[in-house]
Write a protein that holds these residues in place. Structure first.
Motif, PDB file in Angstrom:
ATOM      1  N   ALA A 174       1.083  -1.341   0.108  1.00  0.00           N
ATOM      2  CA  ALA A 174       0.004   0.013  -0.258  1.00  0.00           C
ATOM      3  C   ALA A 174       1.474   0.953  -0.276  1.00  0.00           C
ATOM      4  O   ALA A 174       1.863   0.951   0.771  1.00  0.00           O
ATOM      5  CB  ALA A 174      -0.721  -0.035   1.324  1.00  0.00           C
ATOM      6  N   CYS A 175       0.464   2.387  -1.110  1.00  0.00           N
ATOM      7  CA  CYS A 175       1.115   3.324  -0.909  1.00  0.00           C
ATOM      8  C   CYS A 175       1.115   4.545   0.350  1.00  0.00           C
ATOM      9  O   CYS A 175      -0.481   4.558   0.643  1.00  0.00           O
ATOM     10  CB  CYS A 175       1.310   4.153  -2.327  1.00  0.00           C
ATOM     11  SG  CYS A 175       2.139   5.343  -2.387  1.00  0.00           S
ATOM     12  N   VAL A 176       1.702   4.906   1.457  1.00  0.00           N
ATOM     13  CA  VAL A 176       1.652   5.906   1.963  1.00  0.00           C
ATOM     14  C   VAL A 176       2.431   7.086   1.551  1.00  0.00           C
ATOM     15  O   VAL A 176       2.555   7.812   2.830  1.00  0.00           O
ATOM     16  CB  VAL A 176       1.739   5.311   3.639  1.00  0.00           C
ATOM     17  CG1 VAL A 176       0.787   3.878   3.429  1.00  0.00           C
ATOM     18  CG2 VAL A 176       3.429   5.122   3.929  1.00  0.00           C
ATOM     19  N   GLY A 177       2.781   7.591   0.267  1.00  0.00           N
ATOM     20  CA  GLY A 177       3.169   8.122   0.238  1.00  0.00           C
ATOM     21  C   GLY A 177       2.428   9.475   0.310  1.00  0.00           C
ATOM     22  O   GLY A 177       0.879   9.368  -0.031  1.00  0.00           O
ATOM     23  N   THR A 178       2.869  11.158   0.570  1.00  0.00           N
ATOM     24  CA  THR A 178       1.679  11.654   0.570  1.00  0.00           C
ATOM     25  C   THR A 178       0.426  11.950  -0.278  1.00  0.00           C
ATOM     26  O   THR A 178      -1.173  11.776   0.877  1.00  0.00           O
ATOM     27  CB  THR A 178       2.472  13.254   0.736  1.00  0.00           C
ATOM     28  OG1 THR A 178       3.832  13.770   1.370  1.00  0.00           O
ATOM     29  CG2 THR A 178       2.200  15.073   1.014  1.00  0.00           C
ATOM     30  N   ALA A 179       0.581  11.630  -1.453  1.00  0.00           N
ATOM     31  CA  ALA A 179      -0.554  11.780  -1.907  1.00  0.00           C
ATOM     32  C   ALA A 179      -1.357  10.576  -1.850  1.00  0.00           C
ATOM     33  O   ALA A 179      -3.047  11.462  -1.834  1.00  0.00           O
ATOM     34  CB  ALA A 179      -0.142  11.802  -3.961  1.00  0.00           C
ATOM     35  N   CYS A 180      -1.338  10.012  -1.812  1.00  0.00           N
ATOM     36  CA  CYS A 180      -2.110   8.620  -1.226  1.00  0.00           C
ATOM     37  C   CYS A 180      -2.074   9.282   0.731  1.00  0.00           C
ATOM     38  O   CYS A 180      -3.621   8.182   0.124  1.00  0.00           O
ATOM     39  CB  CYS A 180      -1.002   7.019  -1.377  1.00  0.00           C
ATOM     40  SG  CYS A 180      -1.333   6.876  -2.861  1.00  0.00           S
ATOM     41  N   HIS A 181      -1.401   9.829   1.294  1.00  0.00           N
ATOM     42  CA  HIS A 181      -1.955   9.529   2.231  1.00  0.00           C
ATOM     43  C   HIS A 181      -3.338  10.313   2.315  1.00  0.00           C
ATOM     44  O   HIS A 181      -4.447  10.188   3.578  1.00  0.00           O
ATOM     45  CB  HIS A 181      -0.651   9.746   2.463  1.00  0.00           C
ATOM     46  CG  HIS A 181      -0.982   9.378   4.294  1.00  0.00           C
ATOM     47  ND1 HIS A 181      -0.644   9.074   5.467  1.00  0.00           N
ATOM     48  CD2 HIS A 181      -1.229  11.072   5.442  1.00  0.00           C
ATOM     49  CE1 HIS A 181      -1.157   9.536   6.737  1.00  0.00           C
ATOM     50  NE2 HIS A 181      -1.283  10.453   6.689  1.00  0.00           N
ATOM     51  N   ASN A 222       7.005   4.727  -0.125  1.00  0.00           N
ATOM     52  CA  ASN A 222       6.327   6.300  -0.170  1.00  0.00           C
ATOM     53  C   ASN A 222       6.461   6.094  -2.029  1.00  0.00           C
ATOM     54  O   ASN A 222       7.220   6.951  -1.967  1.00  0.00           O
ATOM     55  CB  ASN A 222       7.474   6.641   0.692  1.00  0.00           C
ATOM     56  CG  ASN A 222       7.891   6.376   2.292  1.00  0.00           C
ATOM     57  OD1 ASN A 222       6.191   6.803   2.727  1.00  0.00           O
ATOM     58  ND2 ASN A 222       8.588   6.500   2.948  1.00  0.00           N
ATOM     59  N   CYS A 223       5.250   5.796  -2.086  1.00  0.00           N
ATOM     60  CA  CYS A 223       5.418   6.527  -3.998  1.00  0.00           C
ATOM     61  C   CYS A 223       5.891   5.836  -4.824  1.00  0.00           C
ATOM     62  O   CYS A 223       6.708   5.454  -4.870  1.00  0.00           O
ATOM     63  CB  CYS A 223       5.738   8.188  -3.875  1.00  0.00           C
ATOM     64  SG  CYS A 223       5.375   8.995  -5.346  1.00  0.00           S
ATOM     65  N   LEU A 224       4.340   5.756  -5.885  1.00  0.00           N
ATOM     66  CA  LEU A 224       5.199   4.548  -6.883  1.00  0.00           C
ATOM     67  C   LEU A 224       4.587   5.296  -8.300  1.00  0.00           C
ATOM     68  O   LEU A 224       5.111   4.558  -8.878  1.00  0.00           O
ATOM     69  CB  LEU A 224       3.871   3.764  -7.256  1.00  0.00           C
ATOM     70  CG  LEU A 224       4.003   2.824  -5.565  1.00  0.00           C
ATOM     71  CD1 LEU A 224       2.845   1.892  -5.108  1.00  0.00           C
ATOM     72  CD2 LEU A 224       4.485   1.428  -6.090  1.00  0.00           C
ATOM     73  N   GLY A 225       4.724   6.914  -7.971  1.00  0.00           N
ATOM     74  CA  GLY A 225       5.148   7.908  -8.923  1.00  0.00           C
ATOM     75  C   GLY A 225       3.847   7.648  -9.884  1.00  0.00           C
ATOM     76  O   GLY A 225       3.733   8.412 -11.287  1.00  0.00           O
ATOM     77  N   CYS A 226       2.582   7.694  -9.714  1.00  0.00           N
ATOM     78  CA  CYS A 226       1.582   7.301 -10.177  1.00  0.00           C
ATOM     79  C   CYS A 226       0.671   7.766  -9.286  1.00  0.00           C
ATOM     80  O   CYS A 226      -0.773   7.325  -9.383  1.00  0.00           O
ATOM     81  CB  CYS A 226       0.494   6.475 -10.777  1.00  0.00           C
ATOM     82  SG  CYS A 226       1.296   4.563  -9.891  1.00  0.00           S
ATOM     83  N   CYS A 227       0.501   9.595  -8.666  1.00  0.00           N
ATOM     84  CA  CYS A 227       0.066   9.871  -7.674  1.00  0.00           C
ATOM     85  C   CYS A 227      -1.477   9.905  -7.839  1.00  0.00           C
ATOM     86  O   CYS A 227      -2.629  10.453  -7.338  1.00  0.00           O
ATOM     87  CB  CYS A 227       0.450  11.142  -7.139  1.00  0.00           C
ATOM     88  SG  CYS A 227       2.410  10.848  -6.566  1.00  0.00           S
ATOM     89  N   ALA A 228      -1.115  10.022  -9.178  1.00  0.00           N
ATOM     90  CA  ALA A 228      -3.405  11.371  -9.804  1.00  0.00           C
ATOM     91  C   ALA A 228      -4.028   9.624  -9.284  1.00  0.00           C
ATOM     92  O   ALA A 228      -4.865  10.398  -9.631  1.00  0.00           O
ATOM     93  CB  ALA A 228      -2.754  11.196 -11.251  1.00  0.00           C
ATOM     94  N   PRO A 258      -5.576   6.694  -3.491  1.00  0.00           N
ATOM     95  CA  PRO A 258      -4.317   5.526  -3.252  1.00  0.00           C
ATOM     96  C   PRO A 258      -4.114   4.610  -4.110  1.00  0.00           C
ATOM     97  O   PRO A 258      -5.115   3.781  -4.759  1.00  0.00           O
ATOM     98  CB  PRO A 258      -5.579   4.945  -2.022  1.00  0.00           C
ATOM     99  CG  PRO A 258      -6.384   5.802  -1.782  1.00  0.00           C
ATOM    100  CD  PRO A 258      -7.009   6.607  -2.826  1.00  0.00           C
ATOM    101  N   ILE A 259      -2.615   4.016  -4.288  1.00  0.00           N
ATOM    102  CA  ILE A 259      -2.670   3.324  -4.548  1.00  0.00           C
ATOM    103  C   ILE A 259      -2.224   1.823  -4.151  1.00  0.00           C
ATOM    104  O   ILE A 259      -1.558   1.910  -2.552  1.00  0.00           O
ATOM    105  CB  ILE A 259      -1.512   3.042  -5.558  1.00  0.00           C
ATOM    106  CG1 ILE A 259      -1.395   4.165  -6.272  1.00  0.00           C
ATOM    107  CG2 ILE A 259      -0.828   1.724  -6.321  1.00  0.00           C
ATOM    108  CD1 ILE A 259      -1.853   4.545  -7.968  1.00  0.00           C
ATOM    109  N   VAL A 260      -2.583   0.805  -4.210  1.00  0.00           N
ATOM    110  CA  VAL A 260      -2.459  -0.664  -3.654  1.00  0.00           C
ATOM    111  C   VAL A 260      -1.608  -1.518  -4.532  1.00  0.00           C
ATOM    112  O   VAL A 260      -2.209  -1.394  -6.199  1.00  0.00           O
ATOM    113  CB  VAL A 260      -3.652  -1.349  -3.225  1.00  0.00           C
ATOM    114  CG1 VAL A 260      -2.933  -2.499  -2.594  1.00  0.00           C
ATOM    115  CG2 VAL A 260      -4.475  -0.408  -2.160  1.00  0.00           C
TER     116      VAL A 260
HETATM  117  S1  FES Z   1       1.946   9.258  -3.162  1.00  0.00           S
HETATM  118 FE1  FES Z   1       1.446   7.360  -3.970  1.00  0.00          FE
HETATM  119  S2  FES Z   1       1.832   7.235  -5.960  1.00  0.00           S
HETATM  120 FE2  FES Z   1       2.672   8.897  -5.441  1.00  0.00          FE
END
Ligand code: FES
Length: 156
Positions: free
Chosen positions: A77-84, A118-124, A127-129
């Motif tokens: 699970a992505c917990v980067g800022t945009a997904c968070h 922390n971020c998979l590069g597809c923030c738009a 949330p990404i799993v």
């Molecule tokens: S923060 Fe989840 S893909 Fe960038």
């Protein structure tokens, strides 16, 4: 845990026991077992002539390699800022409580391992799993749990 070491021989043969192919060898072994069992290091070392410590160094340098048993399905699970901000952390908490494991751990039945990134590069589309290498965007806790159920029942 019993390890079928015949698979190691197959992987070494496939890579022609070439010392330059250490990373592909480790990748193939991880694909076979879902992790890198300690027992294989000595075999690889003997067969391709690279010291165990050097093999261990490579295996621990790359995050993709796991020195702990992994589940059949890897859930990240992505917990980067945009997904968070869109609920990524809630998804992790739900998965943790449902699977009864913390990120970095594997369920007792060896079905699922849970990771965060922390971020998979597809923030738009967050949330990404990511499950077994497949990306799912716009996820919620409920959608993720439903997907895991389908995977468990072999429907995905
Ligand atoms: S923060 Fe989840 S893909 Fe960038």
């Amino acid at each position: 845990m019993e390890i079928d070491l015949k698979k190691v021989d197959y992987v070494l043969m496939k890579n022609r026991r070439d010392r330059r192919a250490l990373i592909p060898i480790l990748q193939d072994i991880q694909e076979e077992y879902n992790w890198l069992p300690e027992e294989v290091f000595g075999i690889i070392s003997r067969e391709i002539g690279i010291p165990v410590m050097d093999i261990y160094g490579v295996a621990t340098f790359y995050r993709t390699f796991s020195l702990k048993p992994r589940g059949k399905h890897i859930v990240t699970a992505c917990v980067g800022t945009a997904c968070h901000v869109r609920g990524g952390q809630r998804i992790v908490e739900t998965l943790s409580s449902e699977l009864r494991i913390e990120p970095g751990e594997t369920t007792e039945d060896m079905k699922f391992s849970l990771d965060t990134v922390n971020c998979l590069g597809c923030c738009a589309i967050g949330p990404i799993v990511v499950i077994d290498g497949e990306y799912y965007g716009g996820m919620t806790s409920q959608k993720t749990l439903a997907l895991l159920k389908r995977i468990e029942m072999g429907e995905k």
